[in-house]
Design a protein around this motif. Structure first.
Motif, PDB file in Angstrom:
ATOM      1  N   PRO A  58       0.892  -1.193  -0.056  1.00 49.90           N
ATOM      2  CA  PRO A  58      -0.087  -0.035  -0.134  1.00 49.90           C
ATOM      3  C   PRO A  58       0.902   1.343   0.073  1.00 49.90           C
ATOM      4  CG  PRO A  58      -0.924  -1.651   1.492  1.00 49.90           C
ATOM      5  CD  PRO A  58       0.471  -1.983   1.052  1.00 49.90           C
ATOM      6  N   GLU A  59       2.158   1.004   0.361  1.00 46.98           N
ATOM      7  CA  GLU A  59       2.760   2.275   0.399  1.00 46.98           C
ATOM      8  C   GLU A  59       3.604   2.581  -0.821  1.00 46.98           C
ATOM      9  OE1 GLU A  59       1.977   0.731   4.053  1.00 46.98           O
ATOM     10  OE2 GLU A  59       3.289  -0.202   2.632  1.00 46.98           O
ATOM     11  N   GLU A  60       3.612   1.658  -1.882  1.00 49.23           N
ATOM     12  CA  GLU A  60       4.497   1.895  -2.996  1.00 49.23           C
ATOM     13  C   GLU A  60       4.165   2.837  -3.922  1.00 49.23           C
ATOM     14  OE1 GLU A  60       4.353  -1.027  -6.556  1.00 49.23           O
ATOM     15  OE2 GLU A  60       6.068  -1.595  -5.349  1.00 49.23           O
ATOM     16  N   PRO A  61       2.832   3.159  -3.936  1.00 51.67           N
ATOM     17  CA  PRO A  61       2.123   4.240  -5.169  1.00 51.67           C
ATOM     18  C   PRO A  61       2.615   5.526  -4.758  1.00 51.67           C
ATOM     19  CG  PRO A  61       0.536   2.506  -4.723  1.00 51.67           C
ATOM     20  CD  PRO A  61       1.632   2.563  -3.587  1.00 51.67           C
ATOM     21  N   GLY A  83      -8.771   1.076  -5.612  1.00 52.54           N
ATOM     22  CA  GLY A  83      -7.900   0.250  -6.285  1.00 52.54           C
ATOM     23  C   GLY A  83      -7.587  -0.642  -5.101  1.00 52.54           C
ATOM     24  N   PHE A  84      -7.164  -0.353  -3.833  1.00 51.33           N
ATOM     25  CA  PHE A  84      -6.778  -1.105  -2.973  1.00 51.33           C
ATOM     26  C   PHE A  84      -7.947  -1.544  -2.060  1.00 51.33           C
ATOM     27  CE2 PHE A  84      -2.895   1.511  -2.496  1.00 51.33           C
ATOM     28  CZ  PHE A  84      -1.950   0.455  -2.863  1.00 51.33           C
ATOM     29  N   ARG A 100      -4.024   0.027   5.383  1.00 51.16           N
ATOM     30  CA  ARG A 100      -2.635   0.575   5.355  1.00 51.16           C
ATOM     31  C   ARG A 100      -2.286   1.887   4.704  1.00 51.16           C
ATOM     32  NH1 ARG A 100       1.168  -4.392   3.951  1.00 51.16           N
ATOM     33  NH2 ARG A 100       2.571  -2.633   3.612  1.00 51.16           N
ATOM     34  N   PHE A 101      -3.070   1.771   3.701  1.00 47.58           N
ATOM     35  CA  PHE A 101      -3.096   2.920   2.734  1.00 47.58           C
ATOM     36  C   PHE A 101      -3.714   4.225   3.474  1.00 47.58           C
ATOM     37  CE2 PHE A 101      -4.855   5.599  -0.900  1.00 47.58           C
ATOM     38  CZ  PHE A 101      -3.420   5.866  -1.465  1.00 47.58           C
ATOM     39  N   LEU A 102      -4.778   4.014   4.053  1.00 45.36           N
ATOM     40  CA  LEU A 102      -5.475   5.279   4.636  1.00 45.36           C
ATOM     41  C   LEU A 102      -4.522   5.871   5.875  1.00 45.36           C
ATOM     42  CD1 LEU A 102      -9.090   3.970   4.801  1.00 45.36           C
ATOM     43  CD2 LEU A 102      -8.265   5.937   3.600  1.00 45.36           C
ATOM     44  N   ALA A 106      -2.211   7.887   2.201  1.00 49.56           N
ATOM     45  CA  ALA A 106      -3.442   8.627   2.110  1.00 49.56           C
ATOM     46  C   ALA A 106      -3.753   9.487   3.243  1.00 49.56           C
ATOM     47  CB  ALA A 106      -4.472   7.913   1.413  1.00 49.56           C
ATOM     48  N   ALA A 107      -2.960   9.576   4.598  1.00 47.87           N
ATOM     49  CA  ALA A 107      -3.501  10.196   5.688  1.00 47.87           C
ATOM     50  C   ALA A 107      -3.984  11.757   5.561  1.00 47.87           C
ATOM     51  CB  ALA A 107      -2.343  10.053   6.661  1.00 47.87           C
ATOM     52  N   ARG A 108      -3.113  12.481   4.718  1.00 46.26           N
ATOM     53  CA  ARG A 108      -3.710  13.639   4.292  1.00 46.26           C
ATOM     54  C   ARG A 108      -4.797  14.001   3.503  1.00 46.26           C
ATOM     55  NH1 ARG A 108       0.291  17.690   2.409  1.00 46.26           N
ATOM     56  NH2 ARG A 108       0.797  15.791   0.814  1.00 46.26           N
TER      57      ARG A 108
END
Length: 330
Positions: A58-61, A83-84, A100-102, A106-108
């Protein structure tokens, strides 16, 4: 370079770019500039979606998402969240990608990311919704905004022109089940800005064709899209403001939400300032301060408004600030 399997996954999961073209969708085309901007929004969304479809983590993009032009970057994060979420919701999905992405890249972009998860709700089987990241009691309603946008964008005849509303929507259920229709309509209204090609008169006609009790949520969504996506100049925004009449406080609430989302992500631009000045009578920073000041201290139900989700309490507080018209410049 993506490996063969990742490249195949991207091709299989990612919708074709033709889906972003107003002509293909049968949407109104106001002029070439508006068409190009709205279609770029769609392409940016699909770009982010594709990054998530082929990602190993999830961190890669994140690095690639940060290279998307600022005006369209939030839409790319929205697409990546979808997508995730789709990968989490597929029958063989491993789970945890969206969480994990959120929490990470994507936290901001929490507003846009939750909306993106809602797009996935429209694409994965409903019995798999429990695997999606919808845990925040306040922001989870944005997922239904995303669901409503998706349905109005891809099933326009049914959801916009026939004004369809799903009976007994199954999520989230419980004491707040009644609010699902309202959150979905906010997304439908946001999609109308695209269906109407950012032509303020066409958009207002679409909204006004709905039953009166649905218009506040629809206009809120349209105000959010007019501010976040744009594709209208000052004269057009002022014409929209004058046309909506009693619903201006709802448009202003949506506009304030859009300004807050852009500022939190570091993506505010000249159009953000223009739209909040026209709709809210304030700067984006002042609109964000209003949203921060009225945000419920707890994401759980607000004690003095039993039975009303905290998200709706928040929206009502913001709307109330504009009811007297004191916040809006002439």
């Amino acid at each position: 370079m993506a490996g063969p399997w990742r490249a195949l996954r991207r091709r299989v999961l990612t919708p074709g770019v033709s889906n972003t073209k107003l002509e293909v969708r049968g949407f109104h085309e106001k002029d070439a500039a508006a068409r190009d901007l709205l279609e770029t929004v769609g392409r940016s969304f699909l770009e982010g979606y594709a990054y998530a479809a082929e990602a190993r983590t999830p961190e890669e993009p994140e690095e690639r998402l940060e290279q998307v032009p600022r005006r369209f970057r939030g839409f790319a994060y929205e697409g990546a969240a979808m997508g995730f979420a789709v990968r989490d919701g597929l029958p063989l999905g491993r789970g945890g990608w969206t969480t994990r992405f959120l929490a990470g890249p994507a936290a901001r972009h929490s507003y846009m990311a939750y909306v993106g998860v809602g797009w996935a709700m429209a694409r994965v089987p409903r019995f798999r919704w429990s695997r999606l990241e919808l845990g925040d009691p306040l922001l989870r309603w944005l997922a239904l905004d995303g669901y409503g946008f998706h349905q109005a964008y891809f099933r326009t005849e049914k959801y916009v022109r026939e004004q369809y509303r799903e009976p007994a929507f199954p999520w989230p259920g419980g004491d707040h089940a009644w609010y699902a229709d309202h959150a979905i309509d906010q997304g439908v209204g946001r999609a109308m800005w695209f269906v109407g090609g950012a032509d303020q008169a066409v958009v207002a006609d679409l909204v006004d064709a709905f039953a009166a009790e649905r218009r506040p949520d629809l206009y809120s969504g349209a105000g959010l899209a007019a501010t976040y996506a744009g594709a209208a100049d000052e004269g057009e925004l002022r014409a929209f403001r004058d046309r909506v009449g009693e619903h201006l406080p709802h448009v202003a609430q949506g506009s304030a939400f859009a300004a807050t989302a852009r500022l939190e992500a570091g993506l505010a631009d000249e159009h953000t300032a223009l739209a909040t000045r026209v709709f809210c009578g304030m700067s984006p920073e002042e609109a964000r301060e209003l949203c921060d000041r009225t945000r419920p201290a707890t994401a759980a139900e607000v004690p003095d408004e039993p039975g009303v989700p905290s998200y709706e309490v928040w929206r009502r507080r913001i709307t109330a600030a504009f009811v007297t018209g004191a916040e809006v410049s002439p």
